[in-house]
Design an enzyme around this catalytic site. Structure first.
Site, PDB file in Angstrom:
ATOM      1  N   HIS A  81      -0.523   3.410   3.997  1.00 24.09           N
ATOM      2  CA  HIS A  81      -0.162   1.832   4.134  1.00 24.09           C
ATOM      3  C   HIS A  81       0.594   1.295   2.936  1.00 24.09           C
ATOM      4  CE1 HIS A  81      -3.453   0.007   2.230  1.00 24.09           C
ATOM      5  NE2 HIS A  81      -4.375   1.101   2.717  1.00 24.09           N
ATOM      6  N   ASP A 120       1.335  -1.762   2.368  1.00 25.10           N
ATOM      7  CA  ASP A 120       0.971  -3.307   2.378  1.00 25.10           C
ATOM      8  C   ASP A 120      -0.596  -3.365   1.426  1.00 25.10           C
ATOM      9  OD1 ASP A 120      -0.764  -2.216   4.667  1.00 25.10           O
ATOM     10  OD2 ASP A 120      -1.397  -3.961   4.974  1.00 25.10           O
ATOM     11  N   ASP A 130      -5.262   1.591  -3.661  1.00 25.13           N
ATOM     12  CA  ASP A 130      -5.375   1.583  -2.268  1.00 25.13           C
ATOM     13  C   ASP A 130      -4.000   0.909  -1.805  1.00 25.13           C
ATOM     14  OD1 ASP A 130      -6.073   1.130   0.434  1.00 25.13           O
ATOM     15  OD2 ASP A 130      -7.437  -0.780  -0.038  1.00 25.13           O
ATOM     16  N   GLU A 172      -2.164  -2.561   7.476  1.00 23.45           N
ATOM     17  CA  GLU A 172      -3.373  -1.909   7.506  1.00 23.45           C
ATOM     18  C   GLU A 172      -4.491  -2.939   6.958  1.00 23.45           C
ATOM     19  OE1 GLU A 172      -6.886   0.431   6.530  1.00 23.45           O
ATOM     20  OE2 GLU A 172      -5.802  -0.995   5.054  1.00 23.45           O
ATOM     21  N   GLU A 173      -4.126  -3.744   6.052  1.00 20.60           N
ATOM     22  CA  GLU A 173      -5.102  -4.581   5.257  1.00 20.60           C
ATOM     23  C   GLU A 173      -5.366  -5.947   5.934  1.00 20.60           C
ATOM     24  OE1 GLU A 173      -6.951  -3.688   3.251  1.00 20.60           O
ATOM     25  OE2 GLU A 173      -5.766  -2.325   1.727  1.00 20.60           O
ATOM     26  N   HIS A 179      -9.034  -3.476  -4.187  1.00 19.60           N
ATOM     27  CA  HIS A 179      -9.134  -4.724  -3.808  1.00 19.60           C
ATOM     28  C   HIS A 179      -9.863  -5.655  -4.994  1.00 19.60           C
ATOM     29  CE1 HIS A 179      -9.377  -4.080   1.020  1.00 19.60           C
ATOM     30  NE2 HIS A 179      -8.399  -3.201   0.316  1.00 19.60           N
TER      31      HIS A 179
HETATM   32 ZN   LIG Z   1      -6.183   1.213   2.122  1.00 18.53          ZN
END
Ligand SMILES: [Zn+2]
Length: 385
Positions: free
Chosen positions: A72, A74, A105, A140-141, A358
């Protein structure tokens, strides 16, 4: 085309693609892959009540085997940008470390697999001995409604068949090469509701207190484990997270009590068999007297496991040959898009080290990007031998 994973990761990090914004990230991929002979499709998926999200599929080659890389572009929001030591969407490098939201990520992971594929193609006259593709979502997030699940359906309707998938999520715990994820537990939310009869506390015989009933059922559901674990997973766990009566009065017996819970479950269950198990146990504990029901929230978080075999060995060996480490095959952590991919082909997750994901100052050592690219390159070379 340039196969430099660091330059590509910087280009991607400079795109502010906070879900559901595309932010230019898919355009970067399109330019890179179309230039290497890929056929690129970009499509927007919609669903009432959720934002439209753009998705991406690119393939080179027509034959089998077909190895697909999933991911992903995003990212989660940067939070307080002033707290970052390097701006979250600048792609700055300091002391051999690349900073930015999505560094691990998972724009860094995507940059590494794209770079590895370009290197592999360049070494084989631009054509794989089979097919290579990229399944990339921008959803995805967040709610994951207009993302991988629809992208896979779209691909299946076109007749796309995948033999194996590598999801480039940050799977490693401390060091590149320490962990491959071969499974993820499923997740299910529910509410237990016990109904009684409201009344005065001084006349309990005229009432029926649901607090007694719900404590009985909670105790019963906590008393016995859901299972003892499986070959690849720890035991499943049911955890009550809130018990609510909402009664503000001390002389009133309430009419209803509710308890919310979450279950993280392993491959001994499916969503349906798990609901049945919990309901059966509650019925047994309730006997004749406790009136209860369950409300189950819709869940698209089913369990997945890819049993160790030739494919996991190929990935493990590639990791060991670059890093000198033999990765553990793990099934820990939350859910990922692998829960959707597993319905189409065996999938493993291997990417960067997840520690800073994150968080403020998300970052990746540029050496990890180079090493991860080398690992994917070995996987490709062996897969298409
Ligand atoms: Zn991820």
């Amino acid at each position: 085309m340039s196969a430099d994973p660091i330059a590509l990761a910087r280009d991607l990090l400079r795109c502010p693609s906070v879900t559901p914004a595309e932010g230019g990230a898919l355009t970067v991929l399109e330019k890179t892959l179309a230039g290497a002979g890929f056929t690129v499709h970009r499509m927007i998926f919609s669903h009432v009540g959720t934002p439209d999200v753009e998705n991406f599929y690119a393939r080179v080659g027509t034959g089998a085997p077909h190895l697909t890389f999933a991911g992903h572009t995003d990212v989660v929001p940067p939070g307080n940008e002033a707290a970052w030591s390097h701006p979250p969407f600048a792609g700055e490098i300091a002391n051999g470390t690349l900073y930015g939201r999505g560094a691990v990520d998972m724009k860094g992971g995507i940059a590494a697999c794209v770079a590895a594929v370009l290197e592999h193609l360049a070494a084989h006259n631009g054509k794989p001995k089979g097919s290579i593709s990229f399944l990339i979502t921008g959803d995805e997030e967040s709610v994951a409604v207009n993302g991988t699940t629809k992208l896979l359906k779209w691909a299946a309707e076109r007749g796309e068949k995948f033999d194996h998938c590598i999801l480039a999520e940050p799977s490693n715990i401390d060091t590149l090469g320490d962990t491959i994820k071969i499974g993820r537990r499923g997740s299910l939310n529910g509410t237990l509701i016990v109904t009684g009869k409201q009344g005065h506390v001084a006349y309990p015989h005229r009432a029926d207190n649901p607090v007694r009933g719900i404590t009985t059922l909670i105790s019963a559901l906590n008393a016995e484990p859901l299972d003892r674990g499986s070959d690849f997973f720890d035991p499943s766990n049911l955890e009550f997270v809130s018990v609510d009566v909402g009664n503000k009065t001390v002389n009133l017996i309430p009419a209803e009590a509710r308890a919310r819970f979450n279950i993280r479950f392993n491959d001994r269950h499916t969503l349906e068999s798990l609901k049945k198990l919990v309901e059966t146990r509650a019925r047994k504990a309730a006997g004749e007297h406790i009136r209860f029901r369950f409300e189950w929230e819709p869940s698209n978080a089913d369990v997945f496991v890819t049993e160790p075999g030739a494919f996991t060995t190929l990935v493990s060996d590639a990791i060991a040959s670059v890093t000198g480490r033999t990765p553990q095959l793990s099934s820990s952590g939350g859910t990922s898009d692998a829960r959707f991919i597993k319905d189409y082909c065996p999938v493993v997750e291997f990417g960067l080290v997840g520690q800073s994901m994150h968080s403020i100052d998300e970052h990746v050592p540029t050496a990890d990007l180079v090493a991860l690219t080398a690992i994917y390159r070995r996987i490709l070379d062996r897969y298409f031998q």
